[in-house]
Write an enzyme that holds these catalytic residues in place. Structure first.
Site, PDB file in Angstrom:
ATOM      1  CG  ASP A 217       9.287  11.453 -73.467  1.00  0.00           C
ATOM      2  OD1 ASP A 217       8.138  13.060 -72.911  1.00  0.00           O
ATOM      3  OD2 ASP A 217       8.883  11.374 -73.738  1.00  0.00           O
TER       4      ASP A 217
ATOM      5  CB  VAL B 289       7.354  -0.955 -76.981  1.00  0.00           C
ATOM      6  CG1 VAL B 289       7.797  -1.736 -76.213  1.00  0.00           C
ATOM      7  CG2 VAL B 289       8.061   0.035 -77.692  1.00  0.00           C
TER       8      VAL B 289
ATOM      9  N   GLY C  85       7.070   7.231 -80.826  1.00  0.00           N
ATOM     10  CA  GLY C  85       7.618   8.592 -82.141  1.00  0.00           C
ATOM     11  C   GLY C  85       8.901   7.287 -82.042  1.00  0.00           C
ATOM     12  CG  MET C  86      12.015   7.576 -81.032  1.00  0.00           C
ATOM     13  SD  MET C  86      12.655   7.660 -82.588  1.00  0.00           S
ATOM     14  CE  MET C  86      14.434   6.899 -82.711  1.00  0.00           C
TER      15      MET C  86
END
Length: 198
Positions: free
Chosen positions: A161, A53, A49-50
């Site tokens: 999370d 990677v 969501g951010m």
């Protein structure tokens, strides 16, 4: 290929070093062999969501790292930028053998990304898919996760999370808790609890 050579202006934010470099990041996923400043992209590790990677190599220090890149179209969103900076500050305050380390936070007008410890090995979710773990192994993993969370809570920081996909187990059996992107520092019990945070 994205490769730019320039001098970095470095600023200290507590323990966190922020480097400002002229980078340009396309909306598309970076391909292996591409460069982001001094970092050579080796592989895409995942998308969350951010942001994305990547497994990368630091050409200056000749070590493997993980880059957590905030997508350019998200970088125009002040709220997401604030969350990304908050994650960097939270990670910088954590120093524990069972939490993936943050090395740097790189920020420009066009790119923002975290440079983090690269942790080899499967996620706990991938390990679970292989079948039930022996009791000894399960206890060893659980103890290390608990130790990481205890360290974070002492800061005080909560993960918010925690799930098998955010825990990695190295080939040596060391556990690393990843992705504090939804972490939240709490100021104390005196503050009312927001139902949305439960």
């Amino acid at each position: 290929e994205l490769k730019h050579r320039s001098k970095s202006a470095k600023h200290n934010l507590g323990r966190l070093r922020i480097n400002y470099m002229p980078l340009a990041v396309d909306e598309m996923t970076l391909q292996p062999g591409a460069w982001l400043g001094q970092y050579e992209i080796l592989a895409l590790l995942g998308v969350g969501g951010m942001g994305e990677v990547y497994h990368a190599r630091d050409s200056k220090l000749n070590r493997e790292v993980a880059l957590k890149l905030l997508p350019e179209h998200f970088a125009r969103d002040p709220e997401r930028i604030l969350r990304f900076r908050r994650e960097a500050q939270l990670l910088a305050s954590l120093n524990h053998p069972n939490i993936a380390l943050l090395y740097y936070f790189e920020e420009t007008a066009s790119a923002r990304f975290l440079v983090m410890e690269y942790v080899p090995g499967p996620t706990l979710g991938e390990r679970i898919k292989r079948g039930p773990a022996p009791v000894e192994e399960a206890l060893r993993i659980a103890k290390q996760i608990a130790a990481a969370l205890e360290h974070a809570h002492e800061k005080p920081i909560i993960h918010r999370d925690l799930k098998p996909a955010n825990v990695k187990v190295t080939p040596e059996g060391q556990v690393k808790v990843l992705d504090f992107g939804l972490a939240k520092a709490f100021a104390g019990a005196a503050q009312p609890t927001d139902p949305a945070d439960i």
